[in-house]
Motif scaffolding. Sequence first.
Motif, PDB file in Angstrom:
ATOM      1  N   ARG A   3      -0.415  10.769  -3.872  1.00  0.00           N
ATOM      2  CA  ARG A   3      -1.609  10.145  -3.296  1.00  0.00           C
ATOM      3  C   ARG A   3      -1.273   8.918  -2.446  1.00  0.00           C
ATOM      4  O   ARG A   3      -2.123   8.412  -1.725  1.00  0.00           O
ATOM      5  N   GLY A   4      -0.047   8.394  -2.600  1.00  0.00           N
ATOM      6  CA  GLY A   4       0.345   7.215  -1.849  1.00  0.00           C
ATOM      7  C   GLY A   4      -0.351   5.958  -2.322  1.00  0.00           C
ATOM      8  O   GLY A   4      -0.693   5.086  -1.519  1.00  0.00           O
ATOM      9  N   THR A   5      -0.568   5.828  -3.656  1.00  0.00           N
ATOM     10  CA  THR A   5      -1.270   4.669  -4.201  1.00  0.00           C
ATOM     11  C   THR A   5      -0.327   3.832  -5.054  1.00  0.00           C
ATOM     12  O   THR A   5       0.606   4.345  -5.680  1.00  0.00           O
ATOM     13  N   VAL A   6      -0.590   2.522  -5.105  1.00  0.00           N
ATOM     14  CA  VAL A   6       0.182   1.581  -5.918  1.00  0.00           C
ATOM     15  C   VAL A   6      -0.817   0.670  -6.609  1.00  0.00           C
ATOM     16  O   VAL A   6      -1.491  -0.138  -5.957  1.00  0.00           O
ATOM     17  N   VAL A   7      -0.952   0.803  -7.928  1.00  0.00           N
ATOM     18  CA  VAL A   7      -1.905  -0.012  -8.691  1.00  0.00           C
ATOM     19  C   VAL A   7      -1.216  -0.538  -9.938  1.00  0.00           C
ATOM     20  O   VAL A   7      -0.199  -0.001 -10.383  1.00  0.00           O
ATOM     21  N   ASP A   8      -1.792  -1.611 -10.506  1.00  0.00           N
ATOM     22  CA  ASP A   8      -1.262  -2.113 -11.770  1.00  0.00           C
ATOM     23  C   ASP A   8      -2.097  -1.581 -12.928  1.00  0.00           C
ATOM     24  O   ASP A   8      -3.008  -0.766 -12.741  1.00  0.00           O
ATOM     25  N   HIS A   9      -1.793  -2.046 -14.151  1.00  0.00           N
ATOM     26  CA  HIS A   9      -2.455  -1.518 -15.341  1.00  0.00           C
ATOM     27  C   HIS A   9      -3.939  -1.845 -15.387  1.00  0.00           C
ATOM     28  O   HIS A   9      -4.695  -1.213 -16.115  1.00  0.00           O
ATOM     29  N   ASN A  10      -4.385  -2.833 -14.598  1.00  0.00           N
ATOM     30  CA  ASN A  10      -5.807  -3.161 -14.510  1.00  0.00           C
ATOM     31  C   ASN A  10      -6.520  -2.424 -13.387  1.00  0.00           C
ATOM     32  O   ASN A  10      -7.717  -2.610 -13.190  1.00  0.00           O
ATOM     33  N   GLY A  11      -5.769  -1.583 -12.645  1.00  0.00           N
ATOM     34  CA  GLY A  11      -6.357  -0.863 -11.525  1.00  0.00           C
ATOM     35  C   GLY A  11      -6.365  -1.637 -10.221  1.00  0.00           C
ATOM     36  O   GLY A  11      -6.891  -1.142  -9.207  1.00  0.00           O
ATOM     37  N   ALA A  12      -5.788  -2.836 -10.204  1.00  0.00           N
ATOM     38  CA  ALA A  12      -5.744  -3.640  -8.982  1.00  0.00           C
ATOM     39  C   ALA A  12      -4.752  -3.038  -7.984  1.00  0.00           C
ATOM     40  O   ALA A  12      -3.669  -2.591  -8.359  1.00  0.00           O
ATOM     41  N   ASN A  13      -5.113  -3.058  -6.698  1.00  0.00           N
ATOM     42  CA  ASN A  13      -4.284  -2.493  -5.643  1.00  0.00           C
ATOM     43  C   ASN A  13      -3.090  -3.409  -5.373  1.00  0.00           C
ATOM     44  O   ASN A  13      -3.250  -4.583  -5.042  1.00  0.00           O
ATOM     45  N   ARG A  14      -1.861  -2.872  -5.513  1.00  0.00           N
ATOM     46  CA  ARG A  14      -0.643  -3.642  -5.247  1.00  0.00           C
ATOM     47  C   ARG A  14       0.152  -3.040  -4.090  1.00  0.00           C
ATOM     48  O   ARG A  14       1.350  -3.270  -3.967  1.00  0.00           O
ATOM     49  N   TYR A  15      -0.542  -2.261  -3.239  1.00  0.00           N
ATOM     50  CA  TYR A  15       0.127  -1.576  -2.127  1.00  0.00           C
ATOM     51  C   TYR A  15       0.750  -2.574  -1.154  1.00  0.00           C
ATOM     52  O   TYR A  15       1.820  -2.320  -0.583  1.00  0.00           O
ATOM     53  N   ALA A  16       0.111  -3.728  -0.952  1.00  0.00           N
ATOM     54  CA  ALA A  16       0.593  -4.699   0.032  1.00  0.00           C
ATOM     55  C   ALA A  16       1.956  -5.265  -0.332  1.00  0.00           C
ATOM     56  O   ALA A  16       2.631  -5.856   0.530  1.00  0.00           O
ATOM     57  N   GLU A  17       2.388  -5.099  -1.588  1.00  0.00           N
ATOM     58  CA  GLU A  17       3.687  -5.620  -2.011  1.00  0.00           C
ATOM     59  C   GLU A  17       4.829  -4.649  -1.746  1.00  0.00           C
ATOM     60  O   GLU A  17       5.973  -4.937  -2.096  1.00  0.00           O
ATOM     61  N   LEU A  18       4.541  -3.504  -1.136  1.00  0.00           N
ATOM     62  CA  LEU A  18       5.605  -2.591  -0.721  1.00  0.00           C
ATOM     63  C   LEU A  18       6.348  -3.157   0.470  1.00  0.00           C
ATOM     64  O   LEU A  18       5.762  -3.842   1.329  1.00  0.00           O
ATOM     65  N   ALA A  19       7.642  -2.872   0.532  1.00  0.00           N
ATOM     66  CA  ALA A  19       8.424  -3.249   1.712  1.00  0.00           C
ATOM     67  C   ALA A  19       7.961  -2.435   2.922  1.00  0.00           C
ATOM     68  O   ALA A  19       7.241  -1.439   2.784  1.00  0.00           O
ATOM     69  N   ALA A  20       8.381  -2.847   4.087  1.00  0.00           N
ATOM     70  CA  ALA A  20       7.962  -2.173   5.320  1.00  0.00           C
ATOM     71  C   ALA A  20       8.418  -0.716   5.326  1.00  0.00           C
ATOM     72  O   ALA A  20       9.480  -0.379   4.792  1.00  0.00           O
ATOM     73  N   ALA A  21       7.590   0.138   5.915  1.00  0.00           N
ATOM     74  CA  ALA A  21       7.883   1.568   6.081  1.00  0.00           C
ATOM     75  C   ALA A  21       8.255   2.243   4.765  1.00  0.00           C
ATOM     76  O   ALA A  21       9.343   2.814   4.629  1.00  0.00           O
ATOM     77  N   PRO A  22       7.391   2.198   3.769  1.00  0.00           N
ATOM     78  CA  PRO A  22       7.714   2.850   2.487  1.00  0.00           C
ATOM     79  C   PRO A  22       7.765   4.367   2.643  1.00  0.00           C
ATOM     80  O   PRO A  22       7.008   4.957   3.419  1.00  0.00           O
ATOM     81  N   ARG A  23       8.646   4.997   1.904  1.00  0.00           N
ATOM     82  CA  ARG A  23       8.760   6.454   1.923  1.00  0.00           C
ATOM     83  C   ARG A  23       8.384   6.992   0.545  1.00  0.00           C
ATOM     84  O   ARG A  23       9.115   6.790  -0.424  1.00  0.00           O
ATOM     85  N   PHE A  24       7.236   7.661   0.455  1.00  0.00           N
ATOM     86  CA  PHE A  24       6.811   8.284  -0.798  1.00  0.00           C
ATOM     87  C   PHE A  24       7.470   9.652  -0.901  1.00  0.00           C
ATOM     88  O   PHE A  24       6.854  10.688  -0.680  1.00  0.00           O
ATOM     89  N   TRP A  25       8.733   9.646  -1.260  1.00  0.00           N
ATOM     90  CA  TRP A  25       9.536  10.858  -1.187  1.00  0.00           C
ATOM     91  C   TRP A  25       9.218  11.822  -2.335  1.00  0.00           C
ATOM     92  O   TRP A  25       8.684  11.447  -3.377  1.00  0.00           O
ATOM     93  N   ALA A  26       9.564  13.082  -2.094  1.00  0.00           N
ATOM     94  CA  ALA A  26       9.312  14.160  -3.050  1.00  0.00           C
ATOM     95  C   ALA A  26      10.623  14.665  -3.642  1.00  0.00           C
ATOM     96  O   ALA A  26      11.714  14.416  -3.107  1.00  0.00           O
ATOM     97  N   ILE A  27      10.513  15.390  -4.770  1.00  0.00           N
ATOM     98  CA  ILE A  27      11.680  15.957  -5.443  1.00  0.00           C
ATOM     99  C   ILE A  27      11.853  17.402  -4.980  1.00  0.00           C
ATOM    100  O   ILE A  27      10.943  18.225  -5.163  1.00  0.00           O
TER     101      ILE A  27
END
Length: 484
Positions: free
Chosen positions: A229-253
């Motif tokens: 889904r390309g989402t980054v949240v903490d245990h409270n559901g708060a959005n932490r996507y902005a803390e990703l480094a530039a050009a993140p790659r949500f890679w697959a297996i």
Amino acid sequence: MPRLQLESATDTFDLDDVLKKGRGVQALSGATGLGLPPVSVQWLSGAGDGARYRGRRVLPRDIDLPLLIQASGRDDLQRTLSRLAIMLAGPCTLRFVEDDGTSWTTEVVRVGGGDYVFGADTTGEDDLLLILTLRAGDPFFTGSVPTRKVVGEQTGVRGLLPNLAKMPVVSSQAIGQIQLENLGNADAFPTWEVTGPGRDFEAVSPGGERLHWRGTLAAGERLIIDTQRGTVVDHNGANRYAELAAAPRFWAIPPGLSSATAALYDISPGTIAPGAVQRTNLCPNPVPATLTNWQATGTETLVDAPWGGKAVRAVSSSGNSPFIFSASSTAAFAAGQTVSARCKVAFSDGATHFRVAMRQRDTSTYHFFGPVLPVPTAAWADVAVSGTTINAVPANNLDVVVLWYGSSARAAPPVGSVAMCGDVLIEAAGSAGAYFDGGLPDSQINIFEWTGEPHASASVQRGVITVGRSSIICSWRPRKWLVV
């Protein structure tokens, strides 16, 4: 062969009911759209002949599903159709259930079909034929059984749980290779769950793609990264996507076996703590360490037990059936309650048979008996009395009683016959588990404690938990291009 199910959050149709039960909803032959999904392929055309392949995008799949609805009558047909209409009003799940109980699913929405010809497909009485057209936005089928890998710091106090990834560790860093096995035939997307304390989580794919989160987690805080889904949240559901480094790659297996690297910095190994009480031994002096609360006919003495530790030894001094009382349980029981017990016993000098019983402390009547057994030919025996029920009121404390005989008819043994008893367990449970007491040393899994004075109180078994430990968990579900 697999069977089909159509389900929502509140209802389920087994699409094999007509064959199995004679009525219900039945998937018929002629279904389409279950094979390879459509793709949109990009080509680069140049000045020369032909074109070069640049990539592809897998498109949603459409599934045509012929159904037979067989009811017991008109009212039943209308109820079944109403259930089906409610389910198809929104997204639902198409599930392929394998013979071993595992399944493959895809979420679908009705985009067409569902009409019928009156007089040909139905007469409105007890059956109806129709074809549903369902669209799966995600064209892949996802497996029901997830795979889970855990990465944590290796400490000298307690090892990681079995089957965890082995990894080199420095004092403030958890980093290592993780073996990934995708049992499907399509790429699977991992979900990362990171528990603090820690900072700067990195996950590097088998092909070198990097996912880097540059935030910080305090002890007990969790970060969940869903790469599909390309989402980054903490245990409270708060959005932490902005803390990703530039050009993140949500890679697959990729399908098959591969390896990736995961890292977390400024970690903590945590501390070991006792968990909740799992079991209680209600016998206060089970080993026994002294003769307190132990009684026997004749003379009782404390001796070294053949199974290790100590035992109470008693010698028959009369023609009556001799016995040994263990220490009374520390709790009162109610009528109708199920209890169990076990102890270790050994015999010599004339005894041929024995029986282990439980006796209510406030009466001289024996209420619960185990079977009459031959005395053990080995040095000792471990005997359980399981699943017995308190059947008298008032019901108070219980003793474990060992009686020994000169024959299977419970005749008294010769004077001087000897018995030993120890390691007594009394549980408010349906079966007697493995013996324990508060004097046992801690293990990697359990902690054993006395509830009061050692060898004069109940014992408890607690599970081991780790508090404040950093960890990285990677989980994924396999996916397939097609099902059959």
